[in-house]
Write a protein that holds these residues in place. Sequence first.
Motif, PDB file in Angstrom:
ATOM      1  N   ARG A  76      -5.906   8.222 -40.389  1.00 23.70           N
ATOM      2  CA  ARG A  76      -5.330   6.882 -40.239  1.00 23.70           C
ATOM      3  C   ARG A  76      -6.434   5.823 -40.065  1.00 23.70           C
ATOM      4  NH1 ARG A  76       0.236   6.060 -38.009  1.00 23.70           N
ATOM      5  NH2 ARG A  76       0.475   3.806 -37.857  1.00 23.70           N
ATOM      6  N   LEU A  77      -7.447   6.136 -39.248  1.00 20.66           N
ATOM      7  CA  LEU A  77      -8.574   5.212 -39.066  1.00 20.66           C
ATOM      8  C   LEU A  77      -9.273   4.943 -40.398  1.00 20.66           C
ATOM      9  CD1 LEU A  77     -10.374   6.386 -35.791  1.00 20.66           C
ATOM     10  CD2 LEU A  77      -9.517   4.084 -36.253  1.00 20.66           C
ATOM     11  N   VAL A  78      -9.614   6.009 -41.108  1.00 21.45           N
ATOM     12  CA  VAL A  78     -10.341   5.867 -42.373  1.00 21.45           C
ATOM     13  C   VAL A  78      -9.519   5.083 -43.392  1.00 21.45           C
ATOM     14  CG1 VAL A  78     -11.275   7.141 -44.350  1.00 21.45           C
ATOM     15  CG2 VAL A  78     -11.795   7.901 -42.027  1.00 21.45           C
ATOM     16  N   ALA A  79      -8.258   5.410 -43.548  1.00 22.12           N
ATOM     17  CA  ALA A  79      -7.414   4.728 -44.535  1.00 22.12           C
ATOM     18  C   ALA A  79      -7.261   3.244 -44.216  1.00 22.12           C
ATOM     19  CB  ALA A  79      -6.044   5.399 -44.602  1.00 22.12           C
TER      20      ALA A  79
ATOM     21  N   LYS B 202     -16.402  14.933 -42.814  1.00 27.63           N
ATOM     22  CA  LYS B 202     -16.428  14.750 -41.364  1.00 27.63           C
ATOM     23  C   LYS B 202     -16.758  13.329 -40.922  1.00 27.63           C
ATOM     24  CE  LYS B 202     -17.961  19.457 -40.626  1.00 27.63           C
ATOM     25  NZ  LYS B 202     -19.005  20.324 -40.085  1.00 27.63           N
ATOM     26  N   GLU B 203     -17.193  12.486 -41.854  1.00 26.01           N
ATOM     27  CA  GLU B 203     -17.682  11.172 -41.455  1.00 26.01           C
ATOM     28  C   GLU B 203     -17.645  10.195 -42.622  1.00 26.01           C
ATOM     29  OE1 GLU B 203     -21.302  10.915 -38.850  1.00 26.01           O
ATOM     30  OE2 GLU B 203     -22.156  10.040 -40.669  1.00 26.01           O
ATOM     31  N   VAL B 204     -17.308   8.947 -42.310  1.00 24.16           N
ATOM     32  CA  VAL B 204     -17.354   7.873 -43.299  1.00 24.16           C
ATOM     33  C   VAL B 204     -18.085   6.706 -42.644  1.00 24.16           C
ATOM     34  CG1 VAL B 204     -16.036   6.344 -44.806  1.00 24.16           C
ATOM     35  CG2 VAL B 204     -15.138   8.611 -44.260  1.00 24.16           C
ATOM     36  N   GLU B 205     -19.034   6.113 -43.374  1.00 19.10           N
ATOM     37  CA  GLU B 205     -19.805   5.000 -42.823  1.00 19.10           C
ATOM     38  C   GLU B 205     -19.781   3.822 -43.787  1.00 19.10           C
ATOM     39  OE1 GLU B 205     -24.390   3.894 -41.638  1.00 19.10           O
ATOM     40  OE2 GLU B 205     -23.693   5.948 -41.296  1.00 19.10           O
ATOM     41  N   TRP B 206     -19.529   2.643 -43.229  1.00 16.45           N
ATOM     42  CA  TRP B 206     -19.584   1.385 -43.954  1.00 16.45           C
ATOM     43  C   TRP B 206     -20.687   0.526 -43.356  1.00 16.45           C
ATOM     44  CZ3 TRP B 206     -15.053   3.710 -42.537  1.00 16.45           C
ATOM     45  CH2 TRP B 206     -14.083   3.898 -43.523  1.00 16.45           C
TER      46      TRP B 206
ATOM     47  N   THR C 101     -19.026   3.590 -38.292  1.00 10.31           N
ATOM     48  CA  THR C 101     -18.907   5.010 -38.610  1.00 10.31           C
ATOM     49  C   THR C 101     -17.643   5.573 -37.968  1.00 10.31           C
ATOM     50  OG1 THR C 101     -21.311   5.244 -38.631  1.00 10.31           O
ATOM     51  CG2 THR C 101     -20.025   7.265 -38.430  1.00 10.31           C
ATOM     52  N   VAL C 102     -16.854   6.270 -38.754  1.00  9.34           N
ATOM     53  CA  VAL C 102     -15.692   7.002 -38.249  1.00  9.34           C
ATOM     54  C   VAL C 102     -16.013   8.478 -38.428  1.00  9.34           C
ATOM     55  CG1 VAL C 102     -13.219   7.433 -38.478  1.00  9.34           C
ATOM     56  CG2 VAL C 102     -14.129   5.141 -38.941  1.00  9.34           C
ATOM     57  N   ALA C 103     -15.827   9.260 -37.365  1.00  9.73           N
ATOM     58  CA  ALA C 103     -16.201  10.669 -37.448  1.00  9.73           C
ATOM     59  C   ALA C 103     -15.214  11.577 -36.716  1.00  9.73           C
ATOM     60  CB  ALA C 103     -17.598  10.879 -36.875  1.00  9.73           C
TER      61      ALA C 103
ATOM     62  N   ILE D  36     -14.824   5.908 -33.633  1.00 11.18           N
ATOM     63  CA  ILE D  36     -15.303   4.859 -34.518  1.00 11.18           C
ATOM     64  C   ILE D  36     -16.403   4.138 -33.750  1.00 11.18           C
ATOM     65  CG2 ILE D  36     -13.308   3.448 -33.842  1.00 11.18           C
ATOM     66  CD1 ILE D  36     -13.739   1.777 -36.378  1.00 11.18           C
ATOM     67  N   ARG D  37     -17.599   4.150 -34.326  1.00 12.85           N
ATOM     68  CA  ARG D  37     -18.776   3.538 -33.692  1.00 12.85           C
ATOM     69  C   ARG D  37     -19.188   2.321 -34.494  1.00 12.85           C
ATOM     70  NH1 ARG D  37     -22.734   7.747 -32.351  1.00 12.85           N
ATOM     71  NH2 ARG D  37     -21.600   7.614 -30.399  1.00 12.85           N
ATOM     72  N   ARG D  38     -19.498   1.250 -33.784  1.00 11.68           N
ATOM     73  CA  ARG D  38     -20.065   0.057 -34.414  1.00 11.68           C
ATOM     74  C   ARG D  38     -21.402  -0.205 -33.744  1.00 11.68           C
ATOM     75  NH1 ARG D  38     -15.198   0.593 -32.392  1.00 11.68           N
ATOM     76  NH2 ARG D  38     -13.684  -0.935 -32.981  1.00 11.68           N
ATOM     77  N   TYR D  39     -22.416  -0.481 -34.559  1.00 13.10           N
ATOM     78  CA  TYR D  39     -23.725  -0.769 -33.991  1.00 13.10           C
ATOM     79  C   TYR D  39     -24.512  -1.706 -34.889  1.00 13.10           C
ATOM     80  CZ  TYR D  39     -25.524   2.827 -37.183  1.00 13.10           C
ATOM     81  OH  TYR D  39     -25.847   3.565 -38.305  1.00 13.10           O
ATOM     82  N   ASN D  40     -25.452  -2.405 -34.274  1.00 18.42           N
ATOM     83  CA  ASN D  40     -26.333  -3.299 -35.000  1.00 18.42           C
ATOM     84  C   ASN D  40     -27.403  -2.437 -35.645  1.00 18.42           C
ATOM     85  OD1 ASN D  40     -28.653  -4.928 -35.585  1.00 18.42           O
ATOM     86  ND2 ASN D  40     -27.705  -6.569 -34.401  1.00 18.42           N
TER      87      ASN D  40
END
Length: 187
Positions: A130-133, A149-153, A161-163, A178-182
């Motif tokens: 659901r997160l990835v879609a 196992k992981e998708v990164e934008w 990154t969603v993992a 879901i990780r967000r980073y600079n």
Amino acid sequence: LHDALPISCKKLMAAALLWAALTVPAGAFDYNQSVDEIAESPLTAYQTVYLGMPRADFDANFSILSDWTFYGSTVSFTERAERTSVVKNVSVTEGIEIFSADTSAKGKVLAFDNYFKTTDKATAKSIYSRLVATIYSNMENFPVKQSDKEVEWTQDDVSITVAFDGQKDAKGQYIVYIRRYNNKILK
């Protein structure tokens, strides 16, 4: 109108919106709704947590929410908040954790994670899918990296990154995050 408001008024409005959006009776939150809210605007969390925000704003927002347990710290670079719901005998813990540049109240958030923990593998897989879609449908760019196992934008200087690795952790939980980073500061 929004841009014309003073910053302190904006912060108060954001805190009020967060309070209204996240305050529900304990154990009654809908984790699917949380997944959708997080993924629809993947550069933020709950329209309130964002990269570069002062650590004190995170503390102020999550320490007052009655259905969240806030784990603040004046000595650690991380802080988090969690809440748990049980639906049809499946427990899901939703959490958010920030990573700041320093431990002061003015320390800027360099990265943050939303995560979902459960002992039910099918639920974890469903949350991941659901997160990835939902992020796919809301991002301007295609993923820069993708596996089972992981998708990164990447959008400008932010990586998302969603993992989900499909394995239980030491506590017997499956974790989807879901990780967000600079990506200019953290690699």
